[in-house]
Design an enzyme around this catalytic site. Sequence first.
Site, PDB file in Angstrom:
ATOM      1  N   GLY A  97       0.800  -1.222   0.000  1.00  0.00           N
ATOM      2  CA  GLY A  97       0.000   0.000   0.000  1.00  0.00           C
ATOM      3  C   GLY A  97       0.826   1.261   0.000  1.00  0.00           C
ATOM      4  O   GLY A  97       2.021   1.266   0.300  1.00  0.00           O
ATOM      5  N   THR A 100      -0.785   6.648   3.901  1.00  0.00           N
ATOM      6  CA  THR A 100      -2.043   6.858   4.591  1.00  0.00           C
ATOM      7  C   THR A 100      -1.761   7.566   5.920  1.00  0.00           C
ATOM      8  O   THR A 100      -0.608   7.840   6.246  1.00  0.00           O
ATOM      9  CB  THR A 100      -2.813   5.544   4.813  1.00  0.00           C
ATOM     10  OG1 THR A 100      -4.153   5.842   5.240  1.00  0.00           O
ATOM     11  CG2 THR A 100      -2.133   4.660   5.840  1.00  0.00           C
ATOM     12  N   PHE A 101      -2.815   7.835   6.653  1.00  0.00           N
ATOM     13  CA  PHE A 101      -2.690   8.559   7.919  1.00  0.00           C
ATOM     14  C   PHE A 101      -3.056   7.655   9.080  1.00  0.00           C
ATOM     15  O   PHE A 101      -4.010   6.866   8.989  1.00  0.00           O
ATOM     16  CB  PHE A 101      -3.616   9.787   7.927  1.00  0.00           C
ATOM     17  CG  PHE A 101      -3.699  10.455   9.266  1.00  0.00           C
ATOM     18  CD1 PHE A 101      -2.672  11.267   9.714  1.00  0.00           C
ATOM     19  CD2 PHE A 101      -4.798  10.256  10.096  1.00  0.00           C
ATOM     20  CE1 PHE A 101      -2.728  11.861  10.971  1.00  0.00           C
ATOM     21  CE2 PHE A 101      -4.866  10.852  11.346  1.00  0.00           C
ATOM     22  CZ  PHE A 101      -3.828  11.653  11.776  1.00  0.00           C
ATOM     23  N   ILE A 165      -6.372  -1.486   4.702  1.00  0.00           N
ATOM     24  CA  ILE A 165      -5.673  -2.746   4.963  1.00  0.00           C
ATOM     25  C   ILE A 165      -4.351  -2.737   4.205  1.00  0.00           C
ATOM     26  O   ILE A 165      -4.316  -2.447   3.006  1.00  0.00           O
ATOM     27  CB  ILE A 165      -6.527  -3.954   4.544  1.00  0.00           C
ATOM     28  CG1 ILE A 165      -7.747  -4.075   5.468  1.00  0.00           C
ATOM     29  CG2 ILE A 165      -5.707  -5.251   4.571  1.00  0.00           C
ATOM     30  CD1 ILE A 165      -8.712  -5.180   5.077  1.00  0.00           C
ATOM     31  N   GLY A 177      -1.480  -4.864   9.109  1.00  0.00           N
ATOM     32  CA  GLY A 177      -2.867  -5.312   9.170  1.00  0.00           C
ATOM     33  C   GLY A 177      -3.848  -4.247   8.753  1.00  0.00           C
ATOM     34  O   GLY A 177      -3.944  -3.929   7.572  1.00  0.00           O
ATOM     35  N   LEU A 178      -4.562  -3.656   9.713  1.00  0.00           N
ATOM     36  CA  LEU A 178      -5.645  -2.739   9.341  1.00  0.00           C
ATOM     37  C   LEU A 178      -5.668  -1.516  10.236  1.00  0.00           C
ATOM     38  O   LEU A 178      -5.174  -1.531  11.368  1.00  0.00           O
ATOM     39  CB  LEU A 178      -6.988  -3.468   9.362  1.00  0.00           C
ATOM     40  CG  LEU A 178      -7.493  -4.046  10.684  1.00  0.00           C
ATOM     41  CD1 LEU A 178      -8.255  -3.009  11.507  1.00  0.00           C
ATOM     42  CD2 LEU A 178      -8.390  -5.254  10.426  1.00  0.00           C
ATOM     43  N   CYS A 195      -3.876   6.178   0.315  1.00  0.00           N
ATOM     44  CA  CYS A 195      -3.635   4.890  -0.337  1.00  0.00           C
ATOM     45  C   CYS A 195      -3.407   5.041  -1.840  1.00  0.00           C
ATOM     46  O   CYS A 195      -3.513   4.059  -2.584  1.00  0.00           O
ATOM     47  CB  CYS A 195      -4.773   3.914  -0.060  1.00  0.00           C
ATOM     48  SG  CYS A 195      -5.090   3.648   1.703  1.00  0.00           S
TER      49      CYS A 195
END
Length: 242
Positions: A97, A100-101, A165, A177-178, A195
């Site tokens: 990925g 992201t934050f 994810i 993971g998530l 993402c």
Amino acid sequence: MSRGPVRVLRLGLRPYAEALRVQERCVRAARAARDGPDSPPGPSPSPGPGAPPGESVVLSEPAGPVYAWGLRGAPEAAAAARLRARGAGLAAARRGGRITFHGPGQLLAFPVLDLRRRRLPLRGYVGALEALVLRLCRRLGLPAARGLPPPLTGVWVGDSKLCAIGVHCGNHITSHGLALNCCTDLTWFDHIVPCGLEGKGVTSLSRELGRHVTVDHVLQPFLDSFQEVFDCTLVFSEESGD
């Protein structure tokens, strides 16, 4: 039949980097539990009765704002400087990925599972994480949450991502993971393309349910859903992760 115990480490509000360090210790422990210090190559033996769980899940809430990116590359220097100037930390993570934050109001879950022992392919594992969050959303009264067809991952409400994810798997042991937005300040996402997905939004449980939903509110239904999806019993560790 249950696939054995999974140790739960609830870190609470912790810096993102600290949660990563705890996760890495869990990965080493999982490999040692599976292979032993002098194990020859080949199929893993099953742990004997009473053996400590080799699998775990690390749960935390980031104590401060952090922008993290995966194996597809870091932001350019100028973009990184702009993000840092907003008071956020920057971190590289060994996962799939893009950027992201992570921040307060978000549940981070890092399962450390042995996919070979579980006979679960990596794509199936990602699907199981999505199924786990969808089950959690139904428990909370959010049936509109859904997964999208590959290559899109995560859990969505309309065109807005509720849960990101990004996983890593080395020698069949998972990490990362998530990240589930509970009551996250979503304005932090305005400064990136989350993402790497142009034209998509970001949402939270609080926004979708119209009430304040904290990380603490979702921990128990999350664990109930985890236990069901991964067919395991949960063992709550007395360790703080320090």
